[in-house]
Design a protein around this motif. Structure first.
Motif, PDB file in Angstrom:
ATOM      1  N   PHE A  91       8.356  14.944  -3.983  1.00 27.06           N
ATOM      2  CA  PHE A  91       9.243  13.932  -4.564  1.00 27.06           C
ATOM      3  C   PHE A  91      10.081  13.272  -3.476  1.00 27.06           C
ATOM      4  CE2 PHE A  91      13.311  12.522  -6.185  1.00 27.06           C
ATOM      5  CZ  PHE A  91      12.947  11.737  -7.266  1.00 27.06           C
ATOM      6  N   ALA A  92      10.670  14.076  -2.596  1.00 28.39           N
ATOM      7  CA  ALA A  92      11.522  13.528  -1.542  1.00 28.39           C
ATOM      8  C   ALA A  92      10.726  12.617  -0.605  1.00 28.39           C
ATOM      9  CB  ALA A  92      12.177  14.661  -0.758  1.00 28.39           C
ATOM     10  N   VAL A  93       9.527  13.071  -0.232  1.00 26.06           N
ATOM     11  CA  VAL A  93       8.667  12.250   0.629  1.00 26.06           C
ATOM     12  C   VAL A  93       8.299  10.949  -0.081  1.00 26.06           C
ATOM     13  CG1 VAL A  93       6.381  12.112   1.693  1.00 26.06           C
ATOM     14  CG2 VAL A  93       7.761  14.188   1.967  1.00 26.06           C
ATOM     15  N   GLY A  94       7.928  11.059  -1.347  1.00 23.75           N
ATOM     16  CA  GLY A  94       7.538   9.873  -2.101  1.00 23.75           C
ATOM     17  C   GLY A  94       8.672   8.871  -2.241  1.00 23.75           C
ATOM     18  N   LEU A  95       9.875   9.374  -2.520  1.00 21.82           N
ATOM     19  CA  LEU A  95      11.020   8.479  -2.671  1.00 21.82           C
ATOM     20  C   LEU A  95      11.319   7.757  -1.360  1.00 21.82           C
ATOM     21  CD1 LEU A  95      13.368   7.375  -4.327  1.00 21.82           C
ATOM     22  CD2 LEU A  95      14.673   9.430  -3.727  1.00 21.82           C
TER      23      LEU A  95
ATOM     24  N   PHE B 280       0.834  -1.204   0.000  1.00 26.46           N
ATOM     25  CA  PHE B 280       0.000   0.000   0.000  1.00 26.46           C
ATOM     26  C   PHE B 280       0.870   1.257   0.000  1.00 26.46           C
ATOM     27  CE2 PHE B 280      -2.221   3.398   2.329  1.00 26.46           C
ATOM     28  CZ  PHE B 280      -3.311   3.571   1.485  1.00 26.46           C
ATOM     29  N   LEU B 281       1.873   1.287   0.858  1.00 23.01           N
ATOM     30  CA  LEU B 281       2.738   2.462   0.934  1.00 23.01           C
ATOM     31  C   LEU B 281       3.552   2.651  -0.344  1.00 23.01           C
ATOM     32  CD1 LEU B 281       4.050   2.351   4.619  1.00 23.01           C
ATOM     33  CD2 LEU B 281       2.309   3.854   3.629  1.00 23.01           C
ATOM     34  N   TYR B 282       3.861   1.556  -1.022  1.00 20.41           N
ATOM     35  CA  TYR B 282       4.577   1.679  -2.292  1.00 20.41           C
ATOM     36  C   TYR B 282       3.750   2.498  -3.283  1.00 20.41           C
ATOM     37  CZ  TYR B 282       7.866   0.257  -5.930  1.00 20.41           C
ATOM     38  OH  TYR B 282       8.830   0.257  -6.906  1.00 20.41           O
ATOM     39  N   GLY B 283       2.453   2.186  -3.350  1.00 19.31           N
ATOM     40  CA  GLY B 283       1.580   2.959  -4.230  1.00 19.31           C
ATOM     41  C   GLY B 283       1.474   4.415  -3.805  1.00 19.31           C
ATOM     42  N   ILE B 284       1.419   4.669  -2.504  1.00 16.52           N
ATOM     43  CA  ILE B 284       1.365   6.045  -2.009  1.00 16.52           C
ATOM     44  C   ILE B 284       2.646   6.786  -2.363  1.00 16.52           C
ATOM     45  CG2 ILE B 284       1.213   7.492   0.051  1.00 16.52           C
ATOM     46  CD1 ILE B 284      -1.402   6.105  -0.716  1.00 16.52           C
TER      47      ILE B 284
ATOM     48  N   ILE C 100       4.809  11.267  -8.440  1.00 22.64           N
ATOM     49  CA  ILE C 100       4.162  11.768  -9.653  1.00 22.64           C
ATOM     50  C   ILE C 100       3.543  13.141  -9.418  1.00 22.64           C
ATOM     51  CG2 ILE C 100       2.233  11.345 -11.238  1.00 22.64           C
ATOM     52  CD1 ILE C 100       2.981   8.397 -11.162  1.00 22.64           C
ATOM     53  N   ARG C 101       2.963  13.358  -8.239  1.00 27.55           N
ATOM     54  CA  ARG C 101       2.429  14.686  -7.913  1.00 27.55           C
ATOM     55  C   ARG C 101       3.532  15.742  -7.860  1.00 27.55           C
ATOM     56  NH1 ARG C 101      -2.344  13.933  -9.448  1.00 27.55           N
ATOM     57  NH2 ARG C 101      -4.070  13.664  -7.965  1.00 27.55           N
ATOM     58  N   GLY C 102       4.776  15.311  -7.638  1.00 24.49           N
ATOM     59  CA  GLY C 102       5.880  16.259  -7.640  1.00 24.49           C
ATOM     60  C   GLY C 102       6.182  16.843  -9.010  1.00 24.49           C
ATOM     61  N   VAL C 103       5.839  16.102 -10.050  1.00 27.48           N
ATOM     62  CA  VAL C 103       5.987  16.555 -11.450  1.00 27.48           C
ATOM     63  C   VAL C 103       7.394  17.081 -11.740  1.00 27.48           C
ATOM     64  CG1 VAL C 103       4.791  17.745 -13.322  1.00 27.48           C
ATOM     65  CG2 VAL C 103       3.581  17.330 -11.201  1.00 27.48           C
ATOM     66  N   ILE C 104       8.402  16.358 -11.215  1.00 26.92           N
ATOM     67  CA  ILE C 104       9.772  16.705 -11.607  1.00 26.92           C
ATOM     68  C   ILE C 104      10.461  15.488 -12.236  1.00 26.92           C
ATOM     69  CG2 ILE C 104      10.034  18.525  -9.879  1.00 26.92           C
ATOM     70  CD1 ILE C 104      11.704  16.560  -8.207  1.00 26.92           C
ATOM     71  N   GLY C 105       9.656  14.492 -12.592  1.00 25.24           N
ATOM     72  CA  GLY C 105      10.183  13.287 -13.202  1.00 25.24           C
ATOM     73  C   GLY C 105       9.797  12.063 -12.396  1.00 25.24           C
TER      74      GLY C 105
ATOM     75  N   ILE D  38      -3.634  13.100  -2.336  1.00 20.89           N
ATOM     76  CA  ILE D  38      -2.522  14.047  -2.458  1.00 20.89           C
ATOM     77  C   ILE D  38      -2.893  15.108  -3.493  1.00 20.89           C
ATOM     78  CG2 ILE D  38      -0.076  14.313  -2.996  1.00 20.89           C
ATOM     79  CD1 ILE D  38       0.141  11.240  -2.353  1.00 20.89           C
ATOM     80  N   PRO D  39      -2.879  16.387  -3.113  1.00 24.46           N
ATOM     81  CA  PRO D  39      -3.333  17.431  -4.044  1.00 24.46           C
ATOM     82  C   PRO D  39      -2.314  17.736  -5.130  1.00 24.46           C
ATOM     83  CG  PRO D  39      -2.511  18.421  -2.029  1.00 24.46           C
ATOM     84  CD  PRO D  39      -2.498  16.933  -1.796  1.00 24.46           C
ATOM     85  N   VAL D  40      -2.799  18.311  -6.203  1.00 27.56           N
ATOM     86  CA  VAL D  40      -1.927  18.866  -7.244  1.00 27.56           C
ATOM     87  C   VAL D  40      -1.416  20.219  -6.742  1.00 27.56           C
ATOM     88  CG1 VAL D  40      -1.813  19.710  -9.621  1.00 27.56           C
ATOM     89  CG2 VAL D  40      -3.217  17.703  -9.059  1.00 27.56           C
TER      90      VAL D  40
END
Length: 215
Positions: free
Chosen positions: A109-113, A18-22, A28-33, A96-98
């Motif tokens: 991005f950092a949080v997601g990684l 589940f957390l992997y998907g989050i 992706i919401r970071g929109v920097i790649g 997660i908002p845009v």
């Protein structure tokens, strides 16, 4: 002891997936790649009226079909990975908002990684089988005899190129992901690994921690 370990391993596997998907959703919401395989799913999503998560499940299924000639063996974790990560990412997109501010996107991005790496440690540490893409990588390594890093690089460059041509988000984050995800995953795999010893005839259980595996 085995029962107690199983009671830990099953929730750890499910939480990790589940957390992997989050983590994917944050990146992706970071929109920097996006990560390489997510670039591919994004690119396909620009041409097919399906959600990112649904496409991720379909891609995972195709990857699992590629396991057949490679003679890779499925685990329950492999199947659940293929089925659950995509829907979890779709849930993440709802939560997660845009955002527009660059500093917030970098933070996302950092949080997601970090979440993704911790999730990898959780689901791999539960020892229910590799993810579809990991199994493809190790299968190709076995069949071709090429080093793991060569096989992984070739796979990810290929999927990034295809995804980018289809319209996926390639950027500095894609490069940062490629450089940082390995060390972060290795750290979290050591943190969350569950020892599941085997008992060969006449011997004690083997140490199966990640740092005990060589080659």
């Amino acid at each position: 002891m085995r029962g107690r370990r199983l009671r830990r391993r099953v929730p750890q596997l499910l939480i990790g997936l589940f957390l992997y998907g989050i983590g994917i959703a944050f990146i992706i919401r970071g929109v920097i790649g996006a990560a390489p395989w997510d670039v591919l799913s994004q690119g396909i999503a620009t041409h097919i009226p399906l959600t990112f998560g649904t496409i991720t499940v379909i891609v995972s299924g195709i990857v699992l079909l590629m396991w057949i000639p490679l003679r890779q063996r499925l685990g329950i974790g492999t199947v659940l990975n293929a089925l659950l990560v995509g829907p979890a990412a779709d849930v993440g997109f709802l939560l997660i908002p845009v955002v527009d501010a660059l500093w917030v996107r970098i933070l996302f991005f950092a949080v997601g990684l970090t979440i993704l790496a911790a999730a990898t440690g959780l689901y791999i540490g539960a020892r229910f089988g590799p993810g579809p893409r990991d199994g493809l990588m190790t299968g190709l390594h076995t069949v071709t005899g090429r080093p793991i890093w060569v096989v992984r690089t070739a796979l990810e460059v290929t999927v990034v190129l295809i995804g980018w041509l289809l319209g996926g988000d390639v950027g500095v984050g894609t490069l940062a992901f490629a450089l940082l995800v390995g060390p972060l995953c290795q750290f979290f795999m050591r943190v969350f690994d569950v020892e599941v010893p085997t008992a060969p005839p006449g011997g004690e259980g083997q140490d199966l921690r990640p740092d005990a595996v060589t080659g």
